[in-house]
Scaffold this motif. Structure first.
Motif, PDB file in Angstrom:
ATOM      1  N   ARG A  43      60.385  35.849  19.272  1.00 36.42           N
ATOM      2  CA  ARG A  43      61.681  36.337  19.769  1.00 36.42           C
ATOM      3  C   ARG A  43      62.698  35.197  19.801  1.00 36.42           C
ATOM      4  N   SER A  44      63.915  35.506  19.402  1.00 32.95           N
ATOM      5  CA  SER A  44      65.020  34.546  19.439  1.00 32.95           C
ATOM      6  C   SER A  44      66.313  35.343  19.558  1.00 32.95           C
ATOM      7  N   PRO A  45      67.449  34.691  19.842  1.00 29.80           N
ATOM      8  CA  PRO A  45      68.699  35.455  19.920  1.00 29.80           C
ATOM      9  C   PRO A  45      69.055  36.172  18.619  1.00 29.80           C
ATOM     10  N   LYS A  46      68.592  35.674  17.484  1.00 35.20           N
ATOM     11  CA  LYS A  46      68.851  36.345  16.208  1.00 35.20           C
ATOM     12  C   LYS A  46      67.830  37.431  15.935  1.00 35.20           C
ATOM     13  N   HIS A 186      73.171  31.035  24.955  1.00 36.77           N
ATOM     14  CA  HIS A 186      74.218  30.143  25.472  1.00 36.77           C
ATOM     15  C   HIS A 186      74.052  28.722  24.928  1.00 36.77           C
ATOM     16  N   MET A 187      72.806  28.258  24.830  1.00 35.99           N
ATOM     17  CA  MET A 187      72.565  26.908  24.314  1.00 35.99           C
ATOM     18  C   MET A 187      73.017  26.803  22.861  1.00 35.99           C
ATOM     19  N   LEU A 188      72.657  27.798  22.038  1.00 32.99           N
ATOM     20  CA  LEU A 188      73.021  27.765  20.621  1.00 32.99           C
ATOM     21  C   LEU A 188      74.536  27.883  20.436  1.00 32.99           C
ATOM     22  N   ARG A 189      75.160  28.698  21.251  1.00 32.95           N
ATOM     23  CA  ARG A 189      76.612  28.849  21.163  1.00 32.95           C
ATOM     24  C   ARG A 189      77.311  27.529  21.488  1.00 32.95           C
ATOM     25  N   ALA A 190      76.860  26.850  22.549  1.00 37.71           N
ATOM     26  CA  ALA A 190      77.451  25.563  22.907  1.00 37.71           C
ATOM     27  C   ALA A 190      77.185  24.518  21.835  1.00 37.71           C
ATOM     28  N   TYR A 191      76.009  24.582  21.241  1.00 42.50           N
ATOM     29  CA  TYR A 191      75.628  23.637  20.194  1.00 42.50           C
ATOM     30  C   TYR A 191      76.571  23.772  18.991  1.00 42.50           C
ATOM     31  N   ARG A 192      76.801  25.022  18.572  1.00 45.65           N
ATOM     32  CA  ARG A 192      77.677  25.228  17.414  1.00 45.65           C
ATOM     33  C   ARG A 192      79.125  24.887  17.746  1.00 45.65           C
ATOM     34  N   GLU A 193      79.547  25.174  18.967  1.00 45.28           N
ATOM     35  CA  GLU A 193      80.921  24.851  19.356  1.00 45.28           C
ATOM     36  C   GLU A 193      81.162  23.345  19.395  1.00 45.28           C
ATOM     37  N   SER A 194      80.114  22.570  19.635  1.00 48.69           N
ATOM     38  CA  SER A 194      80.273  21.115  19.725  1.00 48.69           C
ATOM     39  C   SER A 194      80.695  20.507  18.400  1.00 48.69           C
ATOM     40  N   TRP A 195      80.382  21.159  17.293  1.00 48.80           N
ATOM     41  CA  TRP A 195      80.826  20.624  15.998  1.00 48.80           C
ATOM     42  C   TRP A 195      81.792  21.561  15.275  1.00 48.80           C
ATOM     43  N   SER A 196      82.365  22.523  15.997  1.00 46.41           N
ATOM     44  CA  SER A 196      83.244  23.509  15.357  1.00 46.41           C
ATOM     45  C   SER A 196      84.537  22.894  14.833  1.00 46.41           C
TER      46      SER A 196
END
Length: 346
Positions: A43-46, A186-196
């Motif tokens: 299981r994962s968010p995707k 939430h972790m993955l979203r923050a991770y991607r936003e850090s290099w957006s």
């Protein structure tokens, strides 16, 4: 009319657009086979739902008579399109008579729809996109909900979610898996936003160590999101002043305290393979260099101890890996399959 109509998708989760394409397939053939992708994934968010849960959503969206005409074929991702296409063809061949006229229903929504061109001999029944929703939007609303507010977060999308899907999502929100997946989302979203703000999407380079000894393989259980608690091979990101070889040795030592010398590991190295499928990691485009070591029948398994990003480190029998496929992080089971031959090749 076709003898069999094929519909391929991930259905994470089932929404009205899926149902419209499924109804087109049912109207076009006496038999319909739905190929459910991303089967046996952790299981994962995707990929939050098992293939059995997605089958239940699909059937719940249909009248009983139509559900009776439906067969579900679960297929692994494989992270290799050629192997995946062979697996789909082999699975379908086992369900239809030889010489059957087969139609493939689908639409080209983006680059991920290229697989529709990979089945010459199956006539494409192109259908325009139905509605303005996709499963990613549903998952984002669902996992981004405030505590106890899953139903409210999905309310704006309710008209495009079958009743069976809404009920399944509400039930799932009451399980322990749901808040864990919210944390990952939430972790993955923050991770991607850090290099957006980067001028180009970054490409990450990682290393992994597949270490085999006495028909056991060294695995860790991840201590942090993403994939917290899931099985993985030891590995991590390459450091700026390291080669992939140096990074591999460092990650192996940091996560498992395996005390093998560099000379012993170099002697045991069998292969280095690059795993570069665009969808192999939800953190972003990530290429890994997996180093496969075989220590043979050396006396005794090397002592290991978990540290750094590993919650546990242990030796598992190769013969026990396949039954634990759904416990593995991202494509790590398929990485092991590449080196160890865990599943039959289609």
């Amino acid at each position: 009319m076709y003898d069999t109509a094929i519909y391929i998708g991930r259905f994470q989760p089932v929404h009205s657009g899926h149902v419209a394409l499924l109804q087109r397939a049912l109207a076009s053939a006496a038999q319909v086979i739905v190929v459910v992708g991303s089967a046996w994934q952790a299981r994962s968010p995707k990929n939050p739902f098992t293939w059995q849960e997605r089958e239940a959503m699909l059937r719940a969206a249909l009248p009983a008579a139509d559900s009776a005409r439906l067969q579900v074929l679960p297929v692994r991702d494989y992270y290799n399109e050629a192997v995946w296409v062979k697996a789909v063809r082999a699975g379908v061949a086992g369900l239809v008579p030889q010489g059957a006229r087969i139609g493939l229903v689908g639409h080209f929504k983006d680059a991920t729809s290229g697989y529709l061109r990979a089945f010459p001999g199956w006539e494409l029944m192109h259908m325009e996109r139905q509605g303005d929703i996709d499963a990613t939007a549903v998952r984002d609303a669902y996992f981004g909900a405030a505590p106890g507010q899953a139903a409210q977060a999905l309310a704006p999308l309710a008209a495009q979610l079958p009743a069976g899907t809404r009920a399944a999502l509400e039930r799932f929100a009451r399980t322990p898996a749901y808040p864990a997946l919210q944390e990952e989302w939430h972790m993955l979203r923050a991770y991607r936003e850090s290099w957006s703000a980067a001028p180009y999407p970054p490409v990450f380079v990682t290393v992994d160590a597949v270490l085999r000894c006495q028909d056991h393989v060294l695995l860790i259980r991840r201590a942090h999101a993403p994939g917290k608690g899931q099985l993985a091979v030891p590995g991590g990101f390459i450091e700026p002043r390291e080669t992939v070889w140096q990074s591999c040795l460092r990650e192996l030592a940091e996560e498992t305290h395996c005390d093998l010398t560099e000379e012993a590991l170099r002697a045991a190295l069998q292969e280095v393979a690059v795993f570069d499928h665009p969808d192999r990691s939800q953190r972003g485009r990530t290429l890994t260099h997996a180093h496969y070591f075989d220590l043979g029948q050396a006396t005794g398994l090397p002592a290991v101890r978990a540290d750094d990003d590993a919650l546990e480190a242990s030796w598992l029998p190769v013969g026990a890996l396949r039954e634990r496929e759904e416990e593995f992080f991202e494509d790590h089971f398929h990485m092991l399959d590449h080196f160890l031959g865990l599943t039959p090749r289609p």
